[in-house]
Design a protein around this motif. Structure first.
Motif, PDB file in Angstrom:
ATOM      1  N   VAL A   1       0.858  -1.186   0.000  1.00 30.52           N
ATOM      2  CA  VAL A   1       0.000   0.000   0.000  1.00 30.52           C
ATOM      3  C   VAL A   1       0.892   1.233   0.000  1.00 30.52           C
ATOM      4  O   VAL A   1       1.815   1.344   0.810  1.00 30.52           O
ATOM      5  CB  VAL A   1      -0.930   0.036   1.232  1.00 30.52           C
ATOM      6  N   ASP A   2       0.629   2.136  -0.914  1.00 33.06           N
ATOM      7  CA  ASP A   2       1.324   3.421  -0.948  1.00 33.06           C
ATOM      8  C   ASP A   2       0.292   4.496  -1.283  1.00 33.06           C
ATOM      9  O   ASP A   2      -0.075   4.690  -2.445  1.00 33.06           O
ATOM     10  CB  ASP A   2       2.447   3.412  -1.980  1.00 33.06           C
ATOM     11  N   ILE A   3      -0.224   5.152  -0.245  1.00 29.80           N
ATOM     12  CA  ILE A   3      -1.240   6.196  -0.409  1.00 29.80           C
ATOM     13  C   ILE A   3      -0.651   7.519   0.060  1.00 29.80           C
ATOM     14  O   ILE A   3      -0.184   7.628   1.198  1.00 29.80           O
ATOM     15  CB  ILE A   3      -2.514   5.868   0.396  1.00 29.80           C
ATOM     16  N   GLN A   4      -0.699   8.514  -0.809  1.00 25.24           N
ATOM     17  CA  GLN A   4      -0.171   9.832  -0.500  1.00 25.24           C
ATOM     18  C   GLN A   4      -1.316  10.852  -0.459  1.00 25.24           C
ATOM     19  O   GLN A   4      -2.182  10.850  -1.334  1.00 25.24           O
ATOM     20  CB  GLN A   4       0.874  10.254  -1.535  1.00 25.24           C
ATOM     21  N   PHE A   5      -1.291  11.680   0.573  1.00 25.36           N
ATOM     22  CA  PHE A   5      -2.290  12.736   0.726  1.00 25.36           C
ATOM     23  C   PHE A   5      -1.626  14.068   0.372  1.00 25.36           C
ATOM     24  O   PHE A   5      -0.592  14.436   0.946  1.00 25.36           O
ATOM     25  CB  PHE A   5      -2.824  12.755   2.155  1.00 25.36           C
ATOM     26  N   GLU A   6      -2.233  14.769  -0.562  1.00 23.02           N
ATOM     27  CA  GLU A   6      -1.624  15.984  -1.093  1.00 23.02           C
ATOM     28  C   GLU A   6      -2.623  17.143  -1.026  1.00 23.02           C
ATOM     29  O   GLU A   6      -3.190  17.572  -2.029  1.00 23.02           O
ATOM     30  CB  GLU A   6      -1.161  15.738  -2.532  1.00 23.02           C
ATOM     31  N   GLY A   7      -2.880  17.607   0.190  1.00 22.32           N
ATOM     32  CA  GLY A   7      -3.818  18.707   0.379  1.00 22.32           C
ATOM     33  C   GLY A   7      -5.251  18.258   0.184  1.00 22.32           C
ATOM     34  O   GLY A   7      -5.806  17.529   1.011  1.00 22.32           O
ATOM     35  N   ASP A   8      -5.869  18.646  -0.919  1.00 21.42           N
ATOM     36  CA  ASP A   8      -7.250  18.239  -1.197  1.00 21.42           C
ATOM     37  C   ASP A   8      -7.295  17.106  -2.228  1.00 21.42           C
ATOM     38  O   ASP A   8      -8.294  16.919  -2.919  1.00 21.42           O
ATOM     39  CB  ASP A   8      -8.072  19.434  -1.687  1.00 21.42           C
ATOM     40  N   LYS A   9      -6.208  16.337  -2.313  1.00 21.62           N
ATOM     41  CA  LYS A   9      -6.122  15.240  -3.267  1.00 21.62           C
ATOM     42  C   LYS A   9      -5.566  13.998  -2.600  1.00 21.62           C
ATOM     43  O   LYS A   9      -4.669  14.070  -1.761  1.00 21.62           O
ATOM     44  CB  LYS A   9      -5.228  15.643  -4.449  1.00 21.62           C
ATOM     45  N   ILE A  10      -6.127  12.837  -2.962  1.00 22.20           N
ATOM     46  CA  ILE A  10      -5.629  11.545  -2.491  1.00 22.20           C
ATOM     47  C   ILE A  10      -5.039  10.803  -3.687  1.00 22.20           C
ATOM     48  O   ILE A  10      -5.708  10.636  -4.718  1.00 22.20           O
ATOM     49  CB  ILE A  10      -6.744  10.701  -1.855  1.00 22.20           C
ATOM     50  N   ASN A  11      -3.799  10.378  -3.571  1.00 20.15           N
ATOM     51  CA  ASN A  11      -3.110   9.684  -4.645  1.00 20.15           C
ATOM     52  C   ASN A  11      -2.792   8.259  -4.199  1.00 20.15           C
ATOM     53  O   ASN A  11      -1.901   8.041  -3.373  1.00 20.15           O
ATOM     54  CB  ASN A  11      -1.824  10.436  -5.018  1.00 20.15           C
ATOM     55  N   VAL A  12      -3.557   7.301  -4.716  1.00 22.59           N
ATOM     56  CA  VAL A  12      -3.286   5.886  -4.430  1.00 22.59           C
ATOM     57  C   VAL A  12      -2.262   5.419  -5.457  1.00 22.59           C
ATOM     58  O   VAL A  12      -2.603   5.006  -6.567  1.00 22.59           O
ATOM     59  CB  VAL A  12      -4.574   5.042  -4.495  1.00 22.59           C
ATOM     60  N   LYS A  13      -0.999   5.504  -5.082  1.00 20.03           N
ATOM     61  CA  LYS A  13       0.064   5.125  -6.012  1.00 20.03           C
ATOM     62  C   LYS A  13       0.073   3.619  -6.266  1.00 20.03           C
ATOM     63  O   LYS A  13       0.324   3.172  -7.387  1.00 20.03           O
ATOM     64  CB  LYS A  13       1.413   5.592  -5.478  1.00 20.03           C
ATOM     65  N   SER A  14      -0.171   2.856  -5.202  1.00 17.41           N
ATOM     66  CA  SER A  14      -0.236   1.406  -5.370  1.00 17.41           C
ATOM     67  C   SER A  14      -1.046   0.798  -4.230  1.00 17.41           C
ATOM     68  O   SER A  14      -0.986   1.255  -3.092  1.00 17.41           O
ATOM     69  CB  SER A  14       1.163   0.784  -5.416  1.00 17.41           C
ATOM     70  N   PHE A  15      -1.825  -0.191  -4.592  1.00 18.47           N
ATOM     71  CA  PHE A  15      -2.585  -0.990  -3.627  1.00 18.47           C
ATOM     72  C   PHE A  15      -2.651  -2.367  -4.267  1.00 18.47           C
ATOM     73  O   PHE A  15      -3.512  -2.642  -5.095  1.00 18.47           O
ATOM     74  CB  PHE A  15      -3.978  -0.385  -3.424  1.00 18.47           C
ATOM     75  N   ASP A  16      -1.700  -3.231  -3.930  1.00 20.47           N
ATOM     76  CA  ASP A  16      -1.560  -4.471  -4.681  1.00 20.47           C
ATOM     77  C   ASP A  16      -1.256  -5.649  -3.774  1.00 20.47           C
ATOM     78  O   ASP A  16      -1.003  -5.505  -2.581  1.00 20.47           O
ATOM     79  CB  ASP A  16      -0.486  -4.329  -5.761  1.00 20.47           C
ATOM     80  N   GLY A  17      -1.290  -6.826  -4.372  1.00 19.24           N
ATOM     81  CA  GLY A  17      -1.020  -8.054  -3.641  1.00 19.24           C
ATOM     82  C   GLY A  17      -1.155  -9.246  -4.564  1.00 19.24           C
ATOM     83  O   GLY A  17      -1.437  -9.103  -5.758  1.00 19.24           O
ATOM     84  N   SER A  18      -0.947 -10.430  -4.020  1.00 17.84           N
ATOM     85  CA  SER A  18      -1.033 -11.650  -4.821  1.00 17.84           C
ATOM     86  C   SER A  18      -1.776 -12.732  -4.045  1.00 17.84           C
ATOM     87  O   SER A  18      -1.830 -12.715  -2.817  1.00 17.84           O
ATOM     88  CB  SER A  18       0.371 -12.150  -5.191  1.00 17.84           C
ATOM     89  N   MET A  19      -2.365 -13.632  -4.814  1.00 14.14           N
ATOM     90  CA  MET A  19      -3.019 -14.794  -4.216  1.00 14.14           C
ATOM     91  C   MET A  19      -2.856 -15.951  -5.193  1.00 14.14           C
ATOM     92  O   MET A  19      -3.255 -15.848  -6.357  1.00 14.14           O
ATOM     93  CB  MET A  19      -4.497 -14.498  -3.929  1.00 14.14           C
ATOM     94  N   GLY A  20      -2.244 -17.023  -4.710  1.00 20.23           N
ATOM     95  CA  GLY A  20      -1.913 -18.121  -5.605  1.00 20.23           C
ATOM     96  C   GLY A  20      -0.892 -17.667  -6.632  1.00 20.23           C
ATOM     97  O   GLY A  20       0.074 -16.981  -6.317  1.00 20.23           O
ATOM     98  N   ALA A  21      -1.140 -18.001  -7.899  1.00 23.67           N
ATOM     99  CA  ALA A  21      -0.223 -17.621  -8.965  1.00 23.67           C
ATOM    100  C   ALA A  21      -0.581 -16.284  -9.592  1.00 23.67           C
ATOM    101  O   ALA A  21       0.085 -15.834 -10.523  1.00 23.67           O
ATOM    102  CB  ALA A  21      -0.218 -18.698 -10.048  1.00 23.67           C
ATOM    103  N   GLY A  22      -1.621 -15.627  -9.097  1.00 20.52           N
ATOM    104  CA  GLY A  22      -2.079 -14.384  -9.696  1.00 20.52           C
ATOM    105  C   GLY A  22      -1.928 -13.191  -8.781  1.00 20.52           C
ATOM    106  O   GLY A  22      -1.439 -13.288  -7.648  1.00 20.52           O
ATOM    107  N   SER A  23      -2.367 -12.039  -9.282  1.00 20.93           N
ATOM    108  CA  SER A  23      -2.172 -10.806  -8.528  1.00 20.93           C
ATOM    109  C   SER A  23      -3.273  -9.805  -8.841  1.00 20.93           C
ATOM    110  O   SER A  23      -4.060  -9.976  -9.784  1.00 20.93           O
ATOM    111  CB  SER A  23      -0.814 -10.192  -8.874  1.00 20.93           C
TER     112      SER A  23
END
Length: 265
Positions: free
Chosen positions: A80-102
């Motif tokens: 998880v990489d979430i950045q708060f920039e004043g009146d903006k939310i920037n979800v740079k990454s929200f990732d993961g894997s399960m089994g052989a996939g992601s």
């Protein structure tokens, strides 16, 4: 004299710092999580007013693990990489894997008071292995959620293949006032099995298009049984032909045509 209550125009000056935080707190917050682990870092400052808050900072998780109660396998490599920039939310990454996939989610959203505005998020599913009591197989596709004319719109494509699903009965959808635009294509192809040991064993293919809105869905398309059987009154019937046609307005329930045979001894 009583203490004066805060007003929407009052200025805020708050700081939240995550020290020695961990995803292991998640089971205490929801029963949907059996267990979790992963160091969580971050620092967030909240300024502005209640009417128009200004948030700065970020939250970071690396190599976490989350076990959902409804799934057999844990979600691994949670990032998880979430950045708060004043009146903006920037979800740079929200990732993961399960089994052989992601999976990976990214996008941005603006803050309009305490509500989200001008949001645009994209979720990519890449052979995400899901093992659930009603679904077993990979999930593929992309889904985008964006604000359109002042309301959310969900668009994209989902592909089902090498999958076994079990629908024990016709699902009941709870009534909701949530109005979301729809533009989603669902492809059912390559070894998709609908199986319930007491009701049916069907191999399906086809395409469904979800349009309209969640309040007034416009569903079109057809699912066809390539082969299979159905059970009725403890008797097994071989399916000669079967289709589910989505032609009824404002509903997700199809019209089913079934032609089958059995041999009585």
């Amino acid at each position: 004299e009583g203490r004066a209550q805060a007003t929407k125009a009052d200025q805020m000056d708050l700081k939240v710092k995550l020290e020695q935080a961990n995803l292991s707190i998640l089971p205490m917050l929801t029963k949907e999580v059996s267990w979790a682990s992963g160091e969580t870092k971050g620092e967030v400052t909240i300024g502005g007013t209640l009417d128009q808050p200004l948030i700065n900072g970020g939250i970071l998780v690396r190599d976490g693990t989350v076990k959902l109660a409804s799934l057999k396998d844990p979600i691994q490599k949670v990032g998880v990489d979430i950045q708060f920039e004043g009146d903006k939310i920037n979800v740079k990454s929200f990732d993961g894997s399960m089994g052989a996939g992601s999976y990976r989610l990214a996008g941005t959203a603006g803050l309009n008071g305490l509500a989200l505005a001008d949001y645009n998020f994209l979720l990519v599913l890449d052979k995400l292995d899901v093992s659930h009591k009603y679904y077993n197989g990979p999930l593929n596709g992309t889904l985008a959620l964006a604000s359109s004319n002042g309301k959310p719109k969900l668009s994209g494509k989902l592909i089902f293949e090498n999958t076994t699903a079990n629908i024990p009965s016709i699902p009941e959808f709870a009534s909701s006032d949530l109005d979301v635009g729809l533009d989603v294509e669902v492809l059912v192809q390559n070894k998709v099995r609908l199986y319930n040991p007491y009701l049916y064993d069907l191999w399906l293919e086809g395409r469904i298009k979800l349009a309209g809105t969640t309040l007034a869905p416009d569903v079109s398309g057809r699912l066809t049984a390539v082969r299979g059987s159905v059970d009725y009154l403890q008797t097994r019937f071989k399916v000669l032909s079967a289709t589910a046609d989505f032609v009824r307005p404002r509903t997700l329930i199809p019209i089913i045509h079934l032609n089958s045979e059995t041999r009585l001894e």
